[in-house]
Write a protein that holds these residues in place. Structure first.
Motif, PDB file in Angstrom:
ATOM      1  N   ALA A   3     117.394  73.746  28.852  1.00 64.66           N
ATOM      2  CA  ALA A   3     116.365  73.544  27.832  1.00 64.66           C
ATOM      3  C   ALA A   3     117.033  73.483  26.464  1.00 64.66           C
ATOM      4  CB  ALA A   3     115.347  74.677  27.864  1.00 64.66           C
ATOM      5  N   LEU A  27     107.633  74.133  32.661  1.00 62.48           N
ATOM      6  CA  LEU A  27     108.629  74.682  33.583  1.00 62.48           C
ATOM      7  C   LEU A  27     108.051  75.003  34.958  1.00 62.48           C
ATOM      8  CD1 LEU A  27     110.670  77.039  31.216  1.00 62.48           C
ATOM      9  CD2 LEU A  27     111.412  74.862  32.230  1.00 62.48           C
ATOM     10  N   LYS A  37     118.313  67.850  34.697  1.00 59.44           N
ATOM     11  CA  LYS A  37     116.954  67.767  34.170  1.00 59.44           C
ATOM     12  C   LYS A  37     116.888  68.574  32.873  1.00 59.44           C
ATOM     13  CE  LYS A  37     114.917  67.349  38.729  1.00 59.44           C
ATOM     14  NZ  LYS A  37     114.053  67.998  39.718  1.00 59.44           N
ATOM     15  N   PHE A  38     116.460  67.917  31.807  1.00 60.66           N
ATOM     16  CA  PHE A  38     116.400  68.530  30.486  1.00 60.66           C
ATOM     17  C   PHE A  38     114.962  68.716  30.033  1.00 60.66           C
ATOM     18  CE2 PHE A  38     120.644  66.886  30.552  1.00 60.66           C
ATOM     19  CZ  PHE A  38     121.374  67.722  29.724  1.00 60.66           C
ATOM     20  N   LEU A  39     114.706  69.856  29.422  1.00 59.86           N
ATOM     21  CA  LEU A  39     113.437  70.116  28.751  1.00 59.86           C
ATOM     22  C   LEU A  39     113.739  70.239  27.265  1.00 59.86           C
ATOM     23  CD1 LEU A  39     110.416  70.839  28.634  1.00 59.86           C
ATOM     24  CD2 LEU A  39     111.092  73.231  28.994  1.00 59.86           C
ATOM     25  N   LEU A  75     113.994  63.927  31.982  1.00 55.84           N
ATOM     26  CA  LEU A  75     113.728  64.847  30.888  1.00 55.84           C
ATOM     27  C   LEU A  75     112.259  64.863  30.543  1.00 55.84           C
ATOM     28  CD1 LEU A  75     113.510  63.157  27.886  1.00 55.84           C
ATOM     29  CD2 LEU A  75     115.899  62.899  28.415  1.00 55.84           C
ATOM     30  N   GLU A  76     111.846  66.012  30.077  1.00 55.82           N
ATOM     31  CA  GLU A  76     110.473  66.228  29.629  1.00 55.82           C
ATOM     32  C   GLU A  76     110.534  66.779  28.220  1.00 55.82           C
ATOM     33  OE1 GLU A  76     107.521  65.673  31.044  1.00 55.82           O
ATOM     34  OE2 GLU A  76     108.269  65.004  32.995  1.00 55.82           O
ATOM     35  N   ALA A 112     113.745  72.338  35.242  1.00 57.43           N
ATOM     36  CA  ALA A 112     114.779  71.978  34.266  1.00 57.43           C
ATOM     37  C   ALA A 112     116.095  72.686  34.590  1.00 57.43           C
ATOM     38  CB  ALA A 112     114.323  72.352  32.858  1.00 57.43           C
ATOM     39  N   ASP A 113     117.193  71.969  34.375  1.00 64.28           N
ATOM     40  CA  ASP A 113     118.523  72.547  34.495  1.00 64.28           C
ATOM     41  C   ASP A 113     118.981  73.146  33.180  1.00 64.28           C
ATOM     42  OD1 ASP A 113     119.171  71.764  37.244  1.00 64.28           O
ATOM     43  OD2 ASP A 113     119.047  69.726  36.447  1.00 64.28           O
TER      44      ASP A 113
END
Length: 156
Positions: free
Chosen positions: A57, A49, A10-12, A36-37, A54-55
């Motif tokens: 950022a 967050l 998971k990406f931010l 992703l966000e 997220a894994d």
């Protein structure tokens, strides 16, 4: 680029430039990322967050009113931070030594210098991921270390 699977991470993405957010989103999607966000600023990114685990950022260095270093400090030091160990990649077109040192002291894991390409992004993600909490080191300015040593020796 197939030696590490990032599809389920998971990406931010935090960047005040909509075009850069879209570029990073497109690259990550082309690498198979499904979760992703994006946020247009530091406060919005930090707020996401709370509900998005997220894994990793990816954050721009130069943003207004709060920059990527301030985002990193918020993640690392605020009591309500959902993950003080979140790997953070700093995205920048400005690779001055002072900026790099400030970001490292705040807790940034890796740097990605613009222009961004899929290969550069992927190669920057890999070294940020294996870090575990016990592998993180806090960097203090020399004066802080001296003060801490004096306090320890004086019994404060």
């Amino acid at each position: 680029m197939a030696d590490y699977n990032i599809q389920n991470l998971k990406f931010l993405i935090v960047d005040d430039d909509a075009n850069m957010r879209q570029l990073i989103r497109t690259i990550l999607s082309s690498l198979g990322v499904k979760h992703l966000e994006t946020a247009s600023g530091t406060d919005q990114g930090y707020a996401l967050l709370a509900n998005f685990a997220a894994d990793i950022a990816i954050c721009d260095l130069k943003m207004d009113p709060l920059d990527g270093i301030e985002f990193t400090r918020m993640v690392r030091t605020r009591e309500d931070s959902p993950n003080i160990y979140l790997p953070i990649i700093m995205l920048t077109g400005h690779a001055e030594v002072a900026a790099v040192e400030n970001a490292r002291q705040a807790g940034v894991h890796e740097f990605l210098i613009k222009p961004v390409s899929p290969t550069k992004l992927y190669k920057t993600i890999q070294p940020a991921l294996p870090r575990r909490p016990h592998e993180l080191t806090t960097t203090y300015p020399d004066s802080t270390i001296i003060i801490m040593m004096l306090q320890a020796n004086s019994g404060c």
